[in-house]
Design a protein around this motif. Structure first.
Motif, PDB file in Angstrom:
ATOM      1  N   ASN A  33       8.743   1.064  10.434  1.00 39.77           N
ATOM      2  CA  ASN A  33       7.715   1.750   9.643  1.00 39.77           C
ATOM      3  C   ASN A  33       6.520   2.137  10.515  1.00 39.77           C
ATOM      4  O   ASN A  33       5.454   1.529  10.460  1.00 39.77           O
ATOM      5  N   SER A  55       3.034   2.854   8.881  1.00 43.07           N
ATOM      6  CA  SER A  55       2.272   1.670   8.519  1.00 43.07           C
ATOM      7  C   SER A  55       1.625   1.030   9.752  1.00 43.07           C
ATOM      8  O   SER A  55       0.468   0.591   9.716  1.00 43.07           O
ATOM      9  N   ALA A  71      -6.218   4.830   4.756  1.00 37.47           N
ATOM     10  CA  ALA A  71      -7.258   4.221   5.603  1.00 37.47           C
ATOM     11  C   ALA A  71      -8.530   4.004   4.788  1.00 37.47           C
ATOM     12  O   ALA A  71      -9.180   2.957   4.891  1.00 37.47           O
ATOM     13  N   GLY A 101      -1.527  11.843   4.750  1.00 34.91           N
ATOM     14  CA  GLY A 101      -2.129  12.535   5.893  1.00 34.91           C
ATOM     15  C   GLY A 101      -3.562  12.969   5.649  1.00 34.91           C
ATOM     16  O   GLY A 101      -4.128  13.731   6.425  1.00 34.91           O
ATOM     17  N   ARG A 118      -9.045  -0.321  14.806  1.00 36.61           N
ATOM     18  CA  ARG A 118      -9.878   0.451  15.748  1.00 36.61           C
ATOM     19  C   ARG A 118     -11.191   0.873  15.074  1.00 36.61           C
ATOM     20  O   ARG A 118     -12.270   0.727  15.633  1.00 36.61           O
ATOM     21  N   ILE A 147       0.870  -1.181   0.000  1.00 39.84           N
ATOM     22  CA  ILE A 147       0.000   0.000   0.000  1.00 39.84           C
ATOM     23  C   ILE A 147       0.901   1.223   0.000  1.00 39.84           C
ATOM     24  O   ILE A 147       1.922   1.248   0.695  1.00 39.84           O
ATOM     25  N   ARG A 186      -6.029  10.627   5.039  1.00 40.91           N
ATOM     26  CA  ARG A 186      -6.795   9.411   5.276  1.00 40.91           C
ATOM     27  C   ARG A 186      -7.058   8.605   4.009  1.00 40.91           C
ATOM     28  O   ARG A 186      -7.996   7.806   3.951  1.00 40.91           O
ATOM     29  N   VAL A 226       0.800   5.757  -0.810  1.00 36.15           N
ATOM     30  CA  VAL A 226       0.110   6.985  -1.202  1.00 36.15           C
ATOM     31  C   VAL A 226       1.180   7.981  -1.629  1.00 36.15           C
ATOM     32  O   VAL A 226       2.244   8.090  -0.994  1.00 36.15           O
TER      33      VAL A 226
HETATM   34  C1  COA Z   1       1.805   4.332   5.085  1.00 44.32           C
HETATM   35  C2  COA Z   1       1.064   5.243   4.112  1.00 44.32           C
HETATM   36  C3  COA Z   1       0.414   4.372   3.037  1.00 44.32           C
HETATM   37  C4  COA Z   1      -0.032   6.014   4.890  1.00 44.32           C
HETATM   38  O1  COA Z   1      -0.803   6.765   3.941  1.00 44.32           O
HETATM   39  P1  COA Z   1      -1.715   7.997   4.394  1.00 44.32           P
HETATM   40  O2  COA Z   1      -2.777   8.185   3.364  1.00 44.32           O
HETATM   41  O3  COA Z   1      -0.873   9.186   4.687  1.00 44.32           O
HETATM   42  O4  COA Z   1      -2.345   7.468   5.758  1.00 44.32           O
HETATM   43  P2  COA Z   1      -3.704   7.988   6.422  1.00 44.32           P
HETATM   44  O5  COA Z   1      -3.839   9.470   6.257  1.00 44.32           O
HETATM   45  O6  COA Z   1      -4.847   7.171   5.915  1.00 44.32           O
HETATM   46  O7  COA Z   1      -3.474   7.687   7.959  1.00 44.32           O
HETATM   47  C5  COA Z   1      -3.959   6.501   8.591  1.00 44.32           C
HETATM   48  C6  COA Z   1      -3.442   6.459  10.022  1.00 44.32           C
HETATM   49  O8  COA Z   1      -2.005   6.353  10.027  1.00 44.32           O
HETATM   50  C7  COA Z   1      -1.432   7.445  10.739  1.00 44.32           C
HETATM   51  N1  COA Z   1      -0.214   7.868  10.031  1.00 44.32           N
HETATM   52  C8  COA Z   1      -0.075   8.104   8.723  1.00 44.32           C
HETATM   53  N2  COA Z   1       1.190   8.501   8.458  1.00 44.32           N
HETATM   54  C9  COA Z   1       1.848   8.495   9.649  1.00 44.32           C
HETATM   55  C10 COA Z   1       3.182   8.790  10.033  1.00 44.32           C
HETATM   56  N3  COA Z   1       4.104   9.184   9.129  1.00 44.32           N
HETATM   57  N4  COA Z   1       3.533   8.641  11.331  1.00 44.32           N
HETATM   58  C11 COA Z   1       2.627   8.231  12.259  1.00 44.32           C
HETATM   59  N5  COA Z   1       1.324   7.950  11.943  1.00 44.32           N
HETATM   60  C12 COA Z   1       0.957   8.076  10.650  1.00 44.32           C
HETATM   61  C13 COA Z   1      -2.488   8.534  10.721  1.00 44.32           C
HETATM   62  O9  COA Z   1      -2.328   9.423  11.797  1.00 44.32           O
HETATM   63  C14 COA Z   1      -3.757   7.711  10.818  1.00 44.32           C
HETATM   64  O10 COA Z   1      -3.903   7.300  12.183  1.00 44.32           O
HETATM   65  P3  COA Z   1      -5.327   7.319  12.920  1.00 44.32           P
HETATM   66  O11 COA Z   1      -6.229   6.372  12.156  1.00 44.32           O
HETATM   67  O12 COA Z   1      -4.995   6.849  14.289  1.00 44.32           O
HETATM   68  O13 COA Z   1      -5.805   8.731  12.850  1.00 44.32           O
HETATM   69  C15 COA Z   1       2.008   6.288   3.460  1.00 44.32           C
HETATM   70  O14 COA Z   1       2.726   6.948   4.476  1.00 44.32           O
HETATM   71  C16 COA Z   1       2.991   5.691   2.467  1.00 44.32           C
HETATM   72  O15 COA Z   1       2.689   5.558   1.279  1.00 44.32           O
HETATM   73  N6  COA Z   1       4.199   5.326   2.939  1.00 44.32           N
HETATM   74  C17 COA Z   1       5.236   4.731   2.067  1.00 44.32           C
HETATM   75  C18 COA Z   1       4.893   3.300   1.681  1.00 44.32           C
HETATM   76  C19 COA Z   1       4.685   2.412   2.900  1.00 44.32           C
HETATM   77  O16 COA Z   1       5.352   2.510   3.912  1.00 44.32           O
HETATM   78  N7  COA Z   1       3.683   1.508   2.774  1.00 44.32           N
HETATM   79  C20 COA Z   1       3.326   0.567   3.813  1.00 44.32           C
HETATM   80  C21 COA Z   1       4.201  -0.629   3.807  1.00 44.32           C
HETATM   81  S1  COA Z   1       3.488  -1.974   4.726  1.00 44.32           S
END
Ligand code: COA
Length: 190
Positions: free
Chosen positions: A144, A147, A118, A113, A156, A105, A115, A107
């Motif tokens: 990570n 993630s 999610a 940030g 949750r 996954i 959502r 973004v």
């Molecule tokens: C991980 C990733 C997919 C999150 O995408 P995103 O759209 O920013 O995430 P969301 O906005 O939906 O956030 C979902 C939850 O994660 C938390 N979150 C997102 N990024 C975060 C960060 N950098 N540090 C801490 N928490 C984080 C949010 O606060 C939210 O928590 P909550 O439900 O308790 O409010 C994105 O950071 C990404 O693409 N990372 C690089 C690739 C990667 O690591 N993929 C996962 C490998 S398993």
């Protein structure tokens, strides 16, 4: 990989034939976000997002294109302003048909940030629920936290437990790869 008898394939067969299995839906992340199954033409963009994440293991572009053909029903993309800005690829575990394994996954950095991740995961889980899929598995490396927060938040939101256990050690990979822990969202298997 090209089939030897490519010319025998009728040109009228649409290349999205395997991908239109579920209708698209507007996400609650914003009015311009659409969540839908990927089509073959999304493969390159998914590969780009994985590449630009600098966190994910980057697979070949072929792998993403092939995924869009054969695993579209268990994968999802988020389109923002008409451009794919995130994706999740997953499959039903062949010997555990009530469990969806999330492969990757990501973004686009500029869209994080909001959502989106999610929303993609919740939408995907809603879509496969009528197939009896009640559990989501994925592996996450210990370094990570984004993630880990994402999957904890999804558990949750859905009111189900989340558990963690070792799965792949660093020695299972070439040198330099982190270990991967198995996270299970949903009731752990008996
Ligand atoms: C991980 C990733 C997919 C999150 O995408 P995103 O759209 O920013 O995430 P969301 O906005 O939906 O956030 C979902 C939850 O994660 C938390 N979150 C997102 N990024 C975060 C960060 N950098 N540090 C801490 N928490 C984080 C949010 O606060 C939210 O928590 P909550 O439900 O308790 O409010 C994105 O950071 C990404 O693409 N990372 C690089 C690739 C990667 O690591 N993929 C996962 C490998 S398993």
């Amino acid at each position: 990989m090209r089939p030897d008898n490519e010319s025998a394939i009728p040109s009228t067969v649409p290349d999205t034939v395997h991908t239109a299995e579920t209708p698209s839906r507007r996400a609650e992340t914003g009015p311009l976000t659409e969540l839908r199954s990927p089509g073959i033409s999304d493969g390159v963009r998914m590969w780009e997002i994985a590449r630009d994440s600098r966190v994910l293991d980057l697979n070949s572009s072929y792998a993403y294109v092939l995924w869009c053909r054969d695993f579209a029903a268990t994968s999802i993309v988020a389109e923002v302003d008409g451009r794919v800005g995130g994706f999740a690829t997953a499959f039903v575990r062949p010997r555990v048909p009530d469990t969806l394994f999330l492969w990757q996954i990501a973004v686009d950095e500029q869209l994080r940030g909001q959502r989106l991740a999610a929303a993609m995961l919740n939408e995907l889980l809603d879509r496969v629920a009528d197939r009896g899929i009640t559990r989501l598995e994925t592996t996450i490396s210990p370094d990570n936290p984004a993630s880990q927060a994402l999957f904890t938040g999804v558990a949750r939101h859905r009111g189900v437990p989340i558990t963690r256990q070792p799965l792949f050690t660093a020695e299972d990979f070439p040198p330099g790869h982190e270990p991967e822990e198995l996270y299970t969202v949903g009731a752990p298997r008996a």
